[in-house]
Design an enzyme around this catalytic site. Structure first.
Site, PDB file in Angstrom:
ATOM      1  N   HIS A  87       0.837  -1.221   0.000  1.00 62.40           N
ATOM      2  CA  HIS A  87       0.000   0.000   0.000  1.00 62.40           C
ATOM      3  C   HIS A  87       0.870   1.269   0.000  1.00 62.40           C
ATOM      4  O   HIS A  87       0.536   2.256   0.648  1.00 62.40           O
ATOM      5  CB  HIS A  87      -0.936   0.026   1.219  1.00 62.40           C
ATOM      6  N   ASN A 160     -10.147  -2.934   2.771  1.00 58.41           N
ATOM      7  CA  ASN A 160      -9.898  -2.902   1.328  1.00 58.41           C
ATOM      8  C   ASN A 160     -11.209  -2.661   0.593  1.00 58.41           C
ATOM      9  O   ASN A 160     -12.279  -2.689   1.212  1.00 58.41           O
ATOM     10  CB  ASN A 160      -9.321  -4.248   0.869  1.00 58.41           C
TER      11      ASN A 160
END
Ligand code: HDD
Length: 704
Positions: A87, A160
Site C-alpha cells: 500500500h 480494502n
C-alpha cells in the site's frame, strides 16, 4: 577570470512581475523586505545568501564551515522515510463520521452511543503492489483505511475495496506480497500482477481463488475512490455494556454508487494521467463535492454463523448481503485535504489493533497476525516508538500514560512520578469501568499448527461471485484472466490456473483456455471440497447492478474548436452543473478557442493532454471553422475512437460528422450517439449520461 559574486547586494532587476537582485555572477536573489519573513536555518539563524556556497575566492574550493549549505543538504538527503512494504501509493483526506442512531444495544463504543455524534476521521486510499510513485490505475486491490479519532482513542478500520482476502493465515502474507511485487532479479513488472511469480503462488494456493475472481473483475479498476466500496473484511465483535458479544462485518457504501473503468481504458489513463485517482479526489473535495460513504454492518451471532458450511473466521469468505442485510449505522464524509501530503498521508500509521472499548477482535488468523504487523511496521517506517506524537496519529481525546523518552519525544512528562502504582497521588490510573476489556471468550485446545477443516471450501464462493455478475462483467473477468496469464511465461502455470477455473465454472475455464490458445485442457484441480453449485446469485456482488443511474459526480469532456456554438456550449455547461457533474473543455490549443459569438472559450486541456479516457462521456462541439484543425490530429481521432470503444455516450453536432467518419465510427452510430442540434437536445443527452456506459455496444467493439 570569472566575476565574483558578492552575495545579494547589487543591481535590482524585474523579471515579469518579480523584483529581484542580480548578483555579480548573474545569479538572481529574492530579498526579504517589508513583511516577508527572513529565510533561516533550521536552528533559526538568518541566511545571507541561499544561491551560493561559501568558497575561497570566486571559484572555490568550497568550505566545510558552510553550516547553512551542510544543514540544507543533510536535511534534503533524509527527506524520504521507507515507503510502506504494501500500500505504498496512497492518498488521504480528512472528514468526519456521523452516527445515525444509538447502537448501545450491541456495542458500548462511545462513538456509537448518540445519534448525530460526529467523530473526526482520516482516510487513506491506496493500491497494494506498486511503489509510491506508481500509477493509480493498476489492476489491484484498493486499500480503504479509516482512522476515527473517537473519545475513547483511535479506531482504525484498515480495510480494502474487496471483502475477502487472498490468504487465510497471516503467516502467508510475506509470500503473497513477495509474489505479486516486482521479481527480485529483474525488478519488474511494476504494480502488476501479470507475471509468473504471482500466478505461480496463486495457483499453488487454492484458498486465493475467491479473491482472484474479485481481482480479475472490474472491482480492481475503480473509476474513482469515490465510487468504490470499502470492507473491514474480517469478522469483528461488538461488545455491549453487559459484556454481550455480537459478530459484526463492516461495509462502506459509496453514496454515488459503484463504477469502474475498462482495462483498455486503465492502461491509457495510466499514461495520460498517472494521478487520475488522487486528482479526482482532490478536485471533488476542493470544489465542495464532498465524497460520502454509508457505514453498514452485518450483525450476527454464533447460532447464525453455524448455519453456514464455511467459517465466519475465514477471511476468504463473505456473508451474502441477501442472506444478512446490512444495517446502515452512520455516514463518512471527506471534506478536507491534508495541508501537507508528507506530514499526514505519508506519516499516518494505521493499526488494526487500534480498537476502542466495545469493538473487539475475532479469532480470524489473518486478523490476529495483522495485529502484530501494523505496530511493528510503524517502528521501521516512522523511526521510533513515538509515532503517536505526530499530530496525524495522536488521539484527539484526553490521554495520559507513563511512556517516556525515545527518538523524537515531543511530549515529555513533567514531575517526579513516572510509574504506577505510586503513593504520591500523581498520574493516571487504570479504570475497570472505562477501560478496554477483552471479550472473555472461552478458548481451549491443543497447541498446533493447523488449518481448520471449516476453512477448506475454496471454490464455492468464487463460483458464486462469478455467477452473480452480468454477462458483460463475466466477459471482463475472462479477458482479465487471459491477459494476466498471457504475460506468464511458464505454460504449466497457465494450465494450473485453468485447472482451478474448471472448479469455478466450466464455461469460464473453456473461454480462458480458448483465448490463451491452450492446446490441452487440464483436469480440474484437486479440490479439498467439491464446489457448491447451489449458492444463490447475489446482486450486491455486481458493479453494474449497483450503479448510480445518474451522472452526478461524473465528468464530461467537451471538445471545442474555433467557431463552437456559444449558446449550445453554455446550455450544456449549465445542464452538467445542474446534474451535479463537472466538465473539462478540450481544444486544439490550451490558449482556448474563439466561440461563434466571438467570445473566448477557455480550455482546460490541449487535445494531446485530454484524451477521452479521462472522462465519463464526451460531447463533440467543434465549429465548421475549426473542425479541420482536428481532422489532421490523430489525438482527436483517438479521442472519438476510444470513447466509442469504451462504450461511452457521445453527444455531437453536425460539424463533428467528418471527425466521426475519420475515427471510423460513423458507420456504427448507435443509441449511444446523441445529436445535439441545439439546447433543446441537452436534457435528453443528460438523461442518457446517467446510464454511464452503453454496455450493449461492447460485444461489437470487443468480441472476446
Ligand atoms: Fe495490511 C498496510 C489492508 C492483510 C500487513 N494493509 C495496509 C493498508 C491497508 C491494508 C489498507 C494501508 C494502510 C495505510 O493506508 O497506511 N491488509 C489489509 C487488509 C488485509 C491485510 C484489508 C486483509 C484482510 N496486512 C495484511 C496482513 C499483514 C498486513 C495479513 C501482515 C501479517 N499491511 C500490513 C503492513 C502495512 C499494511 C505491512 C504496511 C504499511 C502499514 O501496514 O502501515 O503492516
Amino acid at each position: 577570470m570569472a566575476k565574483s559574486s558578492t552575495g545579494p547586494s547589487a543591481k535590482p532587476v524585474t523579471i515579469h512581475d518579480q523584483k529581484l537582485l542580480r548578483g555579480e555572477g548573474g545569479e538572481l536573489h529574492q530579498i526579504a523586505d517589508g513583511d516577508t519573513p527572513v529565510l533561516t536555518t533550521a536552528q533559526g539563524g538568518p541566511v545571507f545568501d541561499d544561491q551560493n556556497t561559501l568558497k575561497v575566492g570566486a571559484r572555490g574550493p568550497a568550505l566545510i564551515e558552510d553550516f547553512h549549505f551542510r544543514e540544507k543538504i543533510f536535511h534534503f538527503d533524509h527527506e524520504r522515510i521507507p515507503e510502506r512494504v504494501v500500500h505504498a501509493r496512497g492518498y488521504g483526506a480528512h472528514g468526519f463520521f456521523e452516527t445515525y442512531d444509538s447502537l448501545a444495544k450491541y456495542t458500548r463504543a462511545d462513538l456509537f452511543q448518540r445519534a448525530g455524534e460526529r467523530t473526526p476521521a482520516f482516510v487513506r486510499f491506496s493500491t497494494v503492489a506498486g511503489s509510491k510513485g506508481s500509477f493509480d490505475l493498476a489492476r489491484d486491490v484498493r486499500g480503504f483505511a479509516v482512522k476515527l479519532y473517537t473519545q475513547e482513542g483511535n479506531w482504525d478500520l484498515v480495510g480494502n475495496n474487496i471483502p475477502v482476502f487472498f490468504i487465510q493465515d497471516a503467516i502467508k502474507f510475506p509470500d503473497v506480497i513477495h509474489a505479486v511485487k516486482e521479481e527480485p532479479d529483474s525488478a519488474f513488472p511494476q504494480a502488476q500482477s501479470a507475471h509468473d511469480n504471482f500466478w505461480d503462488f496463486i495457483t499453488l494456493t487454492p484458498e486465493s481463488m475467491h479473491m482472484i475472481m474479485w481481482v480479475m473483475s472490474d472491482r480492481a479498476l475503480p473509476r474513482s475512490f469515490r465510487f468504490m466500496e470499502g470492507f473491514g473484511v474480517h469478522t469483528f465483535r461488538f461488545v455491549n455494556a453487559r459484556n454481550e458479544s455480537t459478530f459484526v462485518k463492516f461495509h462502506w457504501k459509496p453514496k454515488l454508487g459503484l463504477q469502474s473503468v475498462l482495462w483498455n481504458e486503465a492502461v491509457k489513463i495510466n499514461g495520460a494521467d498517472p494521478d487520475f485517482h488522487r486528482r479526482d479526489l482532490w478536485a471533488a473535495i476542493q470544489s465542495g463535492n464532498f465524497p460520502e460513504w454509508e457505514l453498514q454492518v452485518q450483525l450476527f451471532n454464533q447460532e447464525f454463523a453455524d448455519r453456514f458450511d464455511f467459517d465466519v473466521l475465514d477471511p476468504t469468505k463473505l456473508i451474502p448481503e441477501e442472506l444478512l442485510p446490512p444495517i446502515a449505522v452512520g455516514r463518512l464524509v471527506l471534506d478536507r485535504m491534508p495541508d501537507n501530503f508528507f506530514a499526514e498521508t505519508e506519516q499516518v500509521a494505521f493499526m488494526t489493533q487500534n480498537v476502542p472499548p466495545g469493538i473487539d477482535f475475532s479469532n480470524d488468523p489473518l486478523l490476529q497476525g495483522r495485529n502484530f504487523s501494523y505496530l511493528d511496521t510503524q517502528l521501521k517506517r516512522l523511526g521510533g516508538p513515538n509515532f503517536t506524537h505526530i499530530p496525524i496519529n495522536a488521539p484527539k481525546c484526553p490521554f495520559a500514560h507513563f511512556q517516556q523518552d525515545g527518538h523524537m519525544a515531543m511530549r515529555n512528562p513533567v514531575g517526579r512520578v513516572n510509574y504506577q502504582p505510586n503513593s504520591f497521588g500523581e498520574g493516571p490510573r487504570e479504570s475497570p469501568d472505562k477501560g478496554f476489556k477483552t471479550f472473555a471468550d472461552i478458548e481451549n485446545g491443543a497447541k498446533r499448527r493447523l488449518r481448520p477443516e471449516s476453512f477448506s471450501d475454496h471454490y464455492s464462493q468464487a463460483r458464486q461471485f462469478f455467477m452473480s455478475q452480468t454477462k458483460g462483467e463475466q466477459r471482463h473477468i475472462a479477458a482479465a484472466l487471459t491477459f494476466e496469464l498471457s504475460k506468464v511465461k511458464t505454460p504449466v502455470i497457465r494450465e494450473r490456473m485453468v485447472s482451478h477455473l474448471l472448479n469455478i465454472d466450466e464455461g469460464l475455464a473453456n473461454r480462458v483456455a480458448s483465448m490463451l490458445g491452450l492446446k490441452n485442457m487440464p483436469k480440474p484441480a484437486d479440490a479439498a471440497q467439491p464446489t457448491r453449485q447451489d449458492l444463490a446469485e447475489s446482486a450486491a456482488l455486481s458493479i453494474v447492478m449497483n450503479g448510480p443511474e445518474r451522472f452526478e459526480g461524473r465528468k464530461l469532456g467537451i471538445l471545442v474548436t474555433d467557431g463552437t456554438d456559444a449558446k449550445l456550449l453554455a446550455a450544456l455547461q449549465a445542464a452538467i452543473a445542474k446534474a451535479g457533474a463537472t466538465f473539462e473543455i478540450i481544444a486544439p490549443k490550451v490558449g482556448g478557442a474563439d466561440a461563434s459569438d466571438g467570445s473566448l472559450i477557455e480550455a482546460d486541456q490541449m487535445i494531446d493532454g485530454g484524451p477521452s479516457v479521462l472522462y465519463d462521456a464526451v460531447a463533440l462541439l467543434p465549429g465548421d471553422k475549426g473542425i479541420d484543425d482536428l481532422l489532421a490530429e490523430s489525438t482527436a481521432r483517438d479521442f472519438v475512437a476510444d470513447a466509442f470503444a469504451h462504450c461511452k455516450f457521445i453527444g455531437y453536432v453536425d460539424a463533428a460528422v467528418p471527425l466521426l467518419a475519420k475515427a471510423g465510427v460513423y458507420d456504427s452510430l448507435d443509441e449511444g450517439f446523441i445529436p445535439l442540434g441545439g439546447p433543446k437536445d441537452i436534457d435528453g443527452f443528460i438523461a442518457q449520461l446517467g446510464k454511464l456506459r452503453l454496455w450493449s455496444r461492447e460485444p461489437s467493439v470487443k468480441a472476446r
